[in-house]
Design an enzyme around this catalytic site. Structure first.
Site, PDB file in Angstrom:
ATOM      1  N   LYS A  54       0.844  -1.210   0.000  1.00  0.00           N
ATOM      2  CA  LYS A  54       0.000   0.000   0.000  1.00  0.00           C
ATOM      3  C   LYS A  54       0.874   1.252   0.000  1.00  0.00           C
ATOM      4  CE  LYS A  54      -3.899  -2.297   2.209  1.00  0.00           C
ATOM      5  NZ  LYS A  54      -4.607  -2.605   3.456  1.00  0.00           N
ATOM      6  N   GLN A  98      -4.689  -1.452   9.784  1.00  0.00           N
ATOM      7  CA  GLN A  98      -4.526  -2.734   9.077  1.00  0.00           C
ATOM      8  C   GLN A  98      -5.130  -3.871   9.913  1.00  0.00           C
ATOM      9  OE1 GLN A  98      -3.277  -3.169   5.891  1.00  0.00           O
ATOM     10  NE2 GLN A  98      -3.945  -5.279   6.155  1.00  0.00           N
ATOM     11  N   ASP A 121     -10.939   3.089   4.504  1.00  0.00           N
ATOM     12  CA  ASP A 121     -11.337   1.703   4.244  1.00  0.00           C
ATOM     13  C   ASP A 121     -12.852   1.553   4.098  1.00  0.00           C
ATOM     14  OD1 ASP A 121      -9.329  -0.122   3.797  1.00  0.00           O
ATOM     15  OD2 ASP A 121      -8.800  -0.304   5.913  1.00  0.00           O
TER      16      ASP A 121
END
Ligand code: NAD
Length: 285
Positions: A54, A98, A121
């Protein structure tokens, strides 16, 4: 019938090129440059790889990213404190925690603490709720990536029977909401579903995200079905495969996403898109 392979890698590359131009334009116009905070908690090896990828993707297109690492034993309260700080930090536009988190930490509680305006997200209950009400804001990255692929390949899905296999908060459930929004008649199956094969054989579109290597077989699906494979499974020989058995499906489906190179690159692309979207929606005047 031989399936058309949906090339996620190629589409992702094209979109990322456009996003890079967008950021260059922002620089020229003296607009803020998107900055993403990434929280890595614990020592999950896969998480470290995902974060590395990422970060590379961010750098490639000009998004600034900063990783904050925390030990496995960190207390939930301390993660929440950090998130609260990042929420009020004006130089940070997106926050990504994460997953998975260490077992003793309440994931939903932590995700709820991220400001919905920095929720890259798309997992915040408000953003999920907005999608549920047909008014999407920040959208979960994997389902958004899949919707982008379907659009790019001009696959008409309004009115068709869509089956989502796997009902996780990060893939299956938001995927169901996306497909419902796009006008599909949606069914969601999970580990307690009885007679899964009955649903499979009636589905025009199947999105599978269960984490079981080569689970979905060609003989079960409808001729001409669209198969979207989210699964990432590493076999003992090191090979990465999806949840769908590519070899048996290839001759029966109309479209199929390969693993790797299908959905995966689109998930990262959605993250980049969301980070820029936040700047445009909440920071540009
Ligand atoms: P998860 O473990 O949180 O959820 C799995 C879901 O599958 C559950 O709802 C469970 O009930 C269901 N399930 C399990 N076995 C089943 C069966 N036999 N029949 C029907 N349903 C069954 O998993 P997740 O986080 O959603 O991830 C699923 C897979 O997708 C994993 O392989 C993961 O690595 C992959 N993934 C890929 C991407 C990507 O960008 N390509 C993103 C996220 C997850």
């Amino acid at each position: 019938m031989i399936s058309k392979i949906i090339n996620g890698k190629k589409i992702a590359k094209k979109i990322q090129k456009k996003l890079k131009k967008k950021i260059l334009k922002r620089k020229m116009n003296k607009l803020i440059i998107p900055k993403l905070a990434v929280l890595l908690i614990g020592d999950n090896e896969s998480s470290k790889i995902y974060i590395k990828n990422k970060k590379i993707a961010c750098k490639k297109i000009g998004i600034i990213s900063k990783t904050y690492t925390f030990p496995q034993k960190i207390l939930e309260i301390d993660i929440i404190k950090k998130i609260k700080k990042l929420n009020t930090n004006k130089s940070i536009h997106g926050i990504l925690v994460q997953l998975p988190l260490p077992k003793k930490i309440n994931t939903l509680k932590v995700l709820r603490e991220i400001s919905y305006k920095k929720d890259v997200d798309g997992f915040h209950p408000l953003n999920i709720g907005l999608l549920c009400q047909r008014n999407p804001n920040l959208r979960a990255c994997t389902p958004l990536g899949i919707m982008t692929l379907l659009k790019k390949y001009k696959i008409k899905i309004q009115g068709i029977n869509a089956l989502i296999i796997g009902a996780s908060n990060i893939v299956g459930r938001p995927m169901m909401l996306e497909l419902l929004l796009a006008g599909c008649t949606t069914t969601i199956a999970h580990r307690f579903t009885k007679n899964l094969y009955q649903y499979i054989k009636n589905a025009d579109l199947i999105v599978i995200a269960i984490g079981k290597a080569n689970f979905l077989k060609g003989k079960w699906i409808k001729e001409g079905a669209i198969i979207i494979d989210v699964g990432i499974n590493r076999l003992k020989n090191g090979k990465i495969v999806g949840d769908a058995d590519f070899n048996s499906i290839y001759k029966k489906a109309s479209y199929i996403t390969p693993v790797p190179g299908g959905v995966g690159p689109m998930t990262v692309t959605s993250l980049l898109k969301n980070t820029i979207y936040i700047c445009e929606k909440y920071h540009d005047r």
